[in-house]
Design an enzyme around this catalytic site. Sequence first.
Site, PDB file in Angstrom:
ATOM      1  N   CYS A  92       5.468 -10.120  19.145  1.00 28.75           N
ATOM      2  CA  CYS A  92       6.319  -9.427  20.132  1.00 28.75           C
ATOM      3  C   CYS A  92       7.783  -9.780  19.950  1.00 28.75           C
ATOM      4  CB  CYS A  92       5.879  -9.770  21.539  1.00 28.75           C
ATOM      5  SG  CYS A  92       5.807 -11.533  21.822  1.00 28.75           S
ATOM      6  N   GLU A 129       3.916 -11.216  30.022  1.00 24.53           N
ATOM      7  CA  GLU A 129       4.658 -11.312  28.750  1.00 24.53           C
ATOM      8  C   GLU A 129       4.292 -10.066  27.965  1.00 24.53           C
ATOM      9  OE1 GLU A 129       6.343 -14.809  29.742  1.00 24.53           O
ATOM     10  OE2 GLU A 129       6.649 -13.807  27.828  1.00 24.53           O
ATOM     11  N   GLU A 173       7.969   0.505  20.691  1.00 21.43           N
ATOM     12  CA  GLU A 173       7.399  -0.630  19.955  1.00 21.43           C
ATOM     13  C   GLU A 173       6.351  -0.142  18.962  1.00 21.43           C
ATOM     14  OE1 GLU A 173       4.813  -3.487  22.026  1.00 21.43           O
ATOM     15  OE2 GLU A 173       6.105  -5.059  21.217  1.00 21.43           O
ATOM     16  N   LYS A 190      -9.693 -14.680  29.202  1.00 25.68           N
ATOM     17  CA  LYS A 190     -10.276 -13.547  28.492  1.00 25.68           C
ATOM     18  C   LYS A 190      -9.427 -13.259  27.267  1.00 25.68           C
ATOM     19  CE  LYS A 190      -9.807  -9.252  28.142  1.00 25.68           C
ATOM     20  NZ  LYS A 190     -10.218  -9.148  26.709  1.00 25.68           N
TER      21      LYS A 190
HETATM   22  O1  TXE Z   1      -2.798  -4.893  23.921  1.00 28.87           O
HETATM   23  P1  TXE Z   1      -3.396  -4.833  25.352  1.00 28.87           P
HETATM   24  P2  TXE Z   1      -3.391  -4.291  22.636  1.00 28.87           P
HETATM   25  C1  TXE Z   1       1.633  -4.450  22.265  1.00 28.87           C
HETATM   26  C2  TXE Z   1       1.661  -3.792  20.915  1.00 28.87           C
HETATM   27  C3  TXE Z   1       0.309  -3.167  20.802  1.00 28.87           C
HETATM   28  C4  TXE Z   1       0.045  -2.760  22.232  1.00 28.87           C
HETATM   29  C5  TXE Z   1      -1.424  -2.636  22.522  1.00 28.87           C
HETATM   30  O2  TXE Z   1       2.643  -2.781  20.913  1.00 28.87           O
HETATM   31  O3  TXE Z   1       0.340  -2.020  19.980  1.00 28.87           O
HETATM   32  O4  TXE Z   1       0.587  -3.807  23.008  1.00 28.87           O
HETATM   33  O5  TXE Z   1      -2.072  -3.784  21.968  1.00 28.87           O
HETATM   34  C6  TXE Z   1      -6.649  -6.932  27.897  1.00 28.87           C
HETATM   35  N1  TXE Z   1      -6.780  -5.190  32.745  1.00 28.87           N
HETATM   36  N2  TXE Z   1       1.339  -5.864  22.197  1.00 28.87           N
HETATM   37  O6  TXE Z   1      -4.281  -3.109  22.831  1.00 28.87           O
HETATM   38  O7  TXE Z   1      -4.168  -3.603  25.619  1.00 28.87           O
HETATM   39  C7  TXE Z   1      -7.142  -6.772  26.483  1.00 28.87           C
HETATM   40  O8  TXE Z   1      -8.555  -6.841  26.441  1.00 28.87           O
HETATM   41  C8  TXE Z   1      -6.743  -6.461  32.263  1.00 28.87           C
HETATM   42  C9  TXE Z   1       2.395  -6.813  22.415  1.00 28.87           C
HETATM   43  O9  TXE Z   1      -4.028  -5.469  22.009  1.00 28.87           O
HETATM   44  O10 TXE Z   1      -2.241  -5.128  26.190  1.00 28.87           O
HETATM   45  C10 TXE Z   1      -6.482  -7.954  25.786  1.00 28.87           C
HETATM   46  O11 TXE Z   1      -7.199  -9.142  26.026  1.00 28.87           O
HETATM   47  N3  TXE Z   1      -6.711  -6.772  30.950  1.00 28.87           N
HETATM   48  C11 TXE Z   1       1.860  -8.134  22.864  1.00 28.87           C
HETATM   49  C12 TXE Z   1      -5.131  -8.012  26.475  1.00 28.87           C
HETATM   50  O12 TXE Z   1      -5.286  -7.310  27.712  1.00 28.87           O
HETATM   51  C13 TXE Z   1      -6.717  -5.744  30.065  1.00 28.87           C
HETATM   52  C14 TXE Z   1       0.750  -8.610  21.965  1.00 28.87           C
HETATM   53  C15 TXE Z   1      -4.022  -7.353  25.672  1.00 28.87           C
HETATM   54  O13 TXE Z   1      -4.452  -6.060  25.368  1.00 28.87           O
HETATM   55  C16 TXE Z   1      -6.752  -4.393  30.480  1.00 28.87           C
HETATM   56  C17 TXE Z   1      -0.254  -7.589  21.851  1.00 28.87           C
HETATM   57  C18 TXE Z   1      -6.785  -4.144  31.878  1.00 28.87           C
HETATM   58  N4  TXE Z   1      -6.822  -2.885  32.344  1.00 28.87           N
HETATM   59  C19 TXE Z   1       0.057  -6.233  21.940  1.00 28.87           C
HETATM   60  N5  TXE Z   1      -6.746  -3.605  29.353  1.00 28.87           N
HETATM   61  C20 TXE Z   1       2.897  -9.241  22.924  1.00 28.87           C
HETATM   62  N6  TXE Z   1       3.792  -9.187  23.892  1.00 28.87           N
HETATM   63  O14 TXE Z   1       2.862 -10.145  22.125  1.00 28.87           O
HETATM   64  C21 TXE Z   1      -6.685  -4.443  28.294  1.00 28.87           C
HETATM   65  N7  TXE Z   1      -6.682  -5.725  28.706  1.00 28.87           N
END
Ligand code: TXE
Length: 485
Positions: free
Chosen positions: A286, A252, A389, A177
């Site tokens: 990240c 991660e 962050e 996904k």
């Molecule tokens: O990440 P999310 P987002 C951090 C960064 C950013 C924050 C939110 O600070 O501002 O995370 O970003 C899926 N059960 N990073 O909103 O929500 C979602 O659809 C299962 C750091 O993009 O974590 C997407 O595919 N899955 C990070 C994925 O999770 C769920 C890179 C990531 O979304 C879910 C990105 C749930 N309940 C953001 N809710 C890094 N470490 O590189 C959402 N998702």
Amino acid sequence: MTEIPARIRNFIDGQFLEPIGSKYLDNIEPATGKPYSQVPDSDTRDVDLAVAAAEKAFHDWSNKPAAERSRFLLRIADLIERDLEKFSRAESIDTGKPISLARTLDIPRAVANFRFFATAILHTESEAHITDNVAFNYTLRQPRGIAGLISPWNLPLYLLSWKIAPAIAVGNTAIAKPSELTPMTAYMLCEIAREAGLPNGVLNVVHGTGPNVGAAITAHPKINTISFTGGTVTGRKVAEACAPLFKKVSLELGGKNPNIIFADADLDTAIAGSVRSSFANQGQVCLCGSRVFVERSAYKDFVDRFIDKASQLKIGDPLDEKTDQGAIVNKTQLDKIKFYVDLAQKEGGKITLGGSPSRPPNERCREGYFFPPTVITGLLVSCRTNREEIFGPVVTITPFDNEEEVIAYANDCDYGLASSVWTQNLSRAHRVAEQINTGTVWVNCWLLRDLRVPFGGMKQSGVGREGGEEALRFFTEPKNVCIAK
Ligand code: TXE
């Protein structure tokens, strides 16, 4: 794929399918702020369909010789490489990153990920243990079944391939996904998988939101392995969903990475490396070094030269070859960046570069999401801006007086993903690296990756390691067979 499709579909059992509920989300282009395509707004019914396909494919796929599975992954890598330009353009449009970055980092890395795991499975070692004169033990490492792979929006194909490749290389089938914000290259990967002849059901991609599709994947009893990359807040939800089902989970998550420059560093290299680690991908990696610490005797010189170099970064249309800084992925993230820049000023910080939204001059990007490289000085190490962050092109720079002090600063953080140390004193490099609590410590470099090494974070940056042998072990189940003599 010739043109970017107006509407993409799920990829289940080797077929491109509409979501059962026939609902779609707009896919907004970050550079323009306008919808440019549509993404399935799938739900549990689509995940159930994908599970049935993955279950059906598992027996044949997991029983294929490793060399045969390897050939499929190598063919996928070759086809992505063949379509490098198409993938780079799609990745740039979807994420807002400069097309030059997609072409030199994201897409080549996805190719490398498939190639690495395609060959890694041909050279794994098996273990045997002789128990005195009593027994002979050998360890089988068998595929676990169906893997649920959830990836974020910042490096879409780079991070998704980092999960798909090892998961299917060792014989699992997968349900992926991608982020609903940046689904395009995952869709293109499905076209490539089909062209490569990957057997139906080995790779399934279900598009949609976290709550509707991500949560359905983590809750599904037949998906026993979850690999997640994303924010710490969501990572906690994933862990909570998986725990009662005893799923194997790799997380991660976010980072607030220290970037430490000692006065004896090669400052030209340290400044160039620090500008890159601060602002690459608009700071949406990240691993970005968002907390910069400089030894006091070099502090003023570093800040002046860092700001001079950062101010030369060209903010532009992501599709312009000369652009260094593209768009922020969406309005939510842009608002988050603005919030933290305002907060930094309330906490006593001084904006020494950037600080307010600025857009490229061209008409196309008039309503896009842009924010310039921003540098903040004069903050306390313990303030919120230095602890939370931001995930944008915003860094703080703070002086320090000695090794002990800067190690304490670096470790005073809920995250522990990565760090950089710039020094020409080898003993100091070893000494400091040993004491910094991050999963990766780069010395006189940043984002230099060897795919064989363990990769991941400590504390709230995650659980488990991916990469190399660690990834092959994560996606397999060790079984010890003990034969009495
Ligand atoms: O990440 P999310 P987002 C951090 C960064 C950013 C924050 C939110 O600070 O501002 O995370 O970003 C899926 N059960 N990073 O909103 O929500 C979602 O659809 C299962 C750091 O993009 O974590 C997407 O595919 N899955 C990070 C994925 O999770 C769920 C890179 C990531 O979304 C879910 C990105 C749930 N309940 C953001 N809710 C890094 N470490 O590189 C959402 N998702």
